[in-house]
Design a protein around this motif. Structure first.
Motif, PDB file in Angstrom:
ATOM      1  N   ARG A  45      77.914  60.156  62.236  1.00 41.14           N
ATOM      2  CA  ARG A  45      77.550  60.824  63.490  1.00 41.14           C
ATOM      3  C   ARG A  45      76.775  59.868  64.395  1.00 41.14           C
ATOM      4  N   VAL A  46      75.882  59.089  63.819  1.00 41.81           N
ATOM      5  CA  VAL A  46      75.122  58.115  64.608  1.00 41.81           C
ATOM      6  C   VAL A  46      76.067  57.056  65.156  1.00 41.81           C
ATOM      7  N   GLY A  49      78.015  58.174  68.026  1.00 39.42           N
ATOM      8  CA  GLY A  49      77.225  58.473  69.212  1.00 39.42           C
ATOM      9  C   GLY A  49      77.059  59.958  69.490  1.00 39.42           C
ATOM     10  N   THR A  50      77.362  60.807  68.503  1.00 37.22           N
ATOM     11  CA  THR A  50      77.230  62.248  68.718  1.00 37.22           C
ATOM     12  C   THR A  50      75.805  62.728  68.507  1.00 37.22           C
ATOM     13  N   VAL A  51      74.964  61.886  67.903  1.00 41.30           N
ATOM     14  CA  VAL A  51      73.564  62.230  67.678  1.00 41.30           C
ATOM     15  C   VAL A  51      72.768  60.929  67.633  1.00 41.30           C
ATOM     16  N   SER A  52      71.509  60.993  68.062  1.00 41.90           N
ATOM     17  CA  SER A  52      70.671  59.792  68.011  1.00 41.90           C
ATOM     18  C   SER A  52      70.250  59.527  66.573  1.00 41.90           C
ATOM     19  N   GLU A  53      69.903  58.288  66.297  1.00 39.21           N
ATOM     20  CA  GLU A  53      69.441  57.929  64.958  1.00 39.21           C
ATOM     21  C   GLU A  53      68.174  58.701  64.600  1.00 39.21           C
ATOM     22  N   GLU A  54      67.291  58.868  65.572  1.00 44.47           N
ATOM     23  CA  GLU A  54      66.044  59.585  65.322  1.00 44.47           C
ATOM     24  C   GLU A  54      66.303  61.047  64.951  1.00 44.47           C
ATOM     25  N   ALA A  55      67.198  61.703  65.697  1.00 46.02           N
ATOM     26  CA  ALA A  55      67.506  63.111  65.416  1.00 46.02           C
ATOM     27  C   ALA A  55      68.206  63.257  64.076  1.00 46.02           C
ATOM     28  N   ALA A  56      69.119  62.346  63.771  1.00 43.77           N
ATOM     29  CA  ALA A  56      69.843  62.417  62.499  1.00 43.77           C
ATOM     30  C   ALA A  56      68.899  62.181  61.328  1.00 43.77           C
ATOM     31  N   THR A  57      67.994  61.216  61.473  1.00 48.40           N
ATOM     32  CA  THR A  57      67.027  60.934  60.419  1.00 48.40           C
ATOM     33  C   THR A  57      66.098  62.120  60.207  1.00 48.40           C
ATOM     34  N   PRO A  75      64.290  48.388  66.179  1.00 42.09           N
ATOM     35  CA  PRO A  75      65.722  48.078  65.990  1.00 42.09           C
ATOM     36  C   PRO A  75      66.028  46.590  65.864  1.00 42.09           C
TER      37      PRO A  75
END
Length: 89
Positions: A45-46, A49-57, A75
């Motif tokens: 998903r990261v 580009g469907t979700v940010s890395e921060e939100a996914a984490t 980064p």
């Protein structure tokens, strides 16, 4: 996905003996097939580009009861993640 080392080997057993609770818990979790699937789903998903890395984490941490008491690497300085399943400590 990289192969994990054989946890029954003397070398792996020696490494596990030296871990503190958080490290041992991570070794246990990264071998969990459901966690591995969830982590891979998050990574896809990261990457898409469907979700940010921060939100996914944050979502992964919430579902698996993880906490990260220190700030992650910026980064530009990031290494291969220790949360990634299949990595050895």
């Amino acid at each position: 996905m990289p192969l994990t080392s054989d946890w029954r080997s003397p070398h792996a057993a020696d490494n596990l003996k030296n871990l503190e609770r958080p490290g041992f818990a991570m070794e246990f979790l990264r071998r969990n097939p459901e966690y591995r699937q969830d982590y891979n789903r998050m990574a896809r998903r990261v990457a898409a580009g469907t979700v940010s890395e921060e939100a996914a984490t944050a979502d992964l941490a919430h579902r698996w009861g993880l906490s990260f008491p220190v700030q992650p690497w910026p980064p530009c300085m990031r290494r291969t993640g220790s949360m990634a399943p299949g990595t050895s400590s």
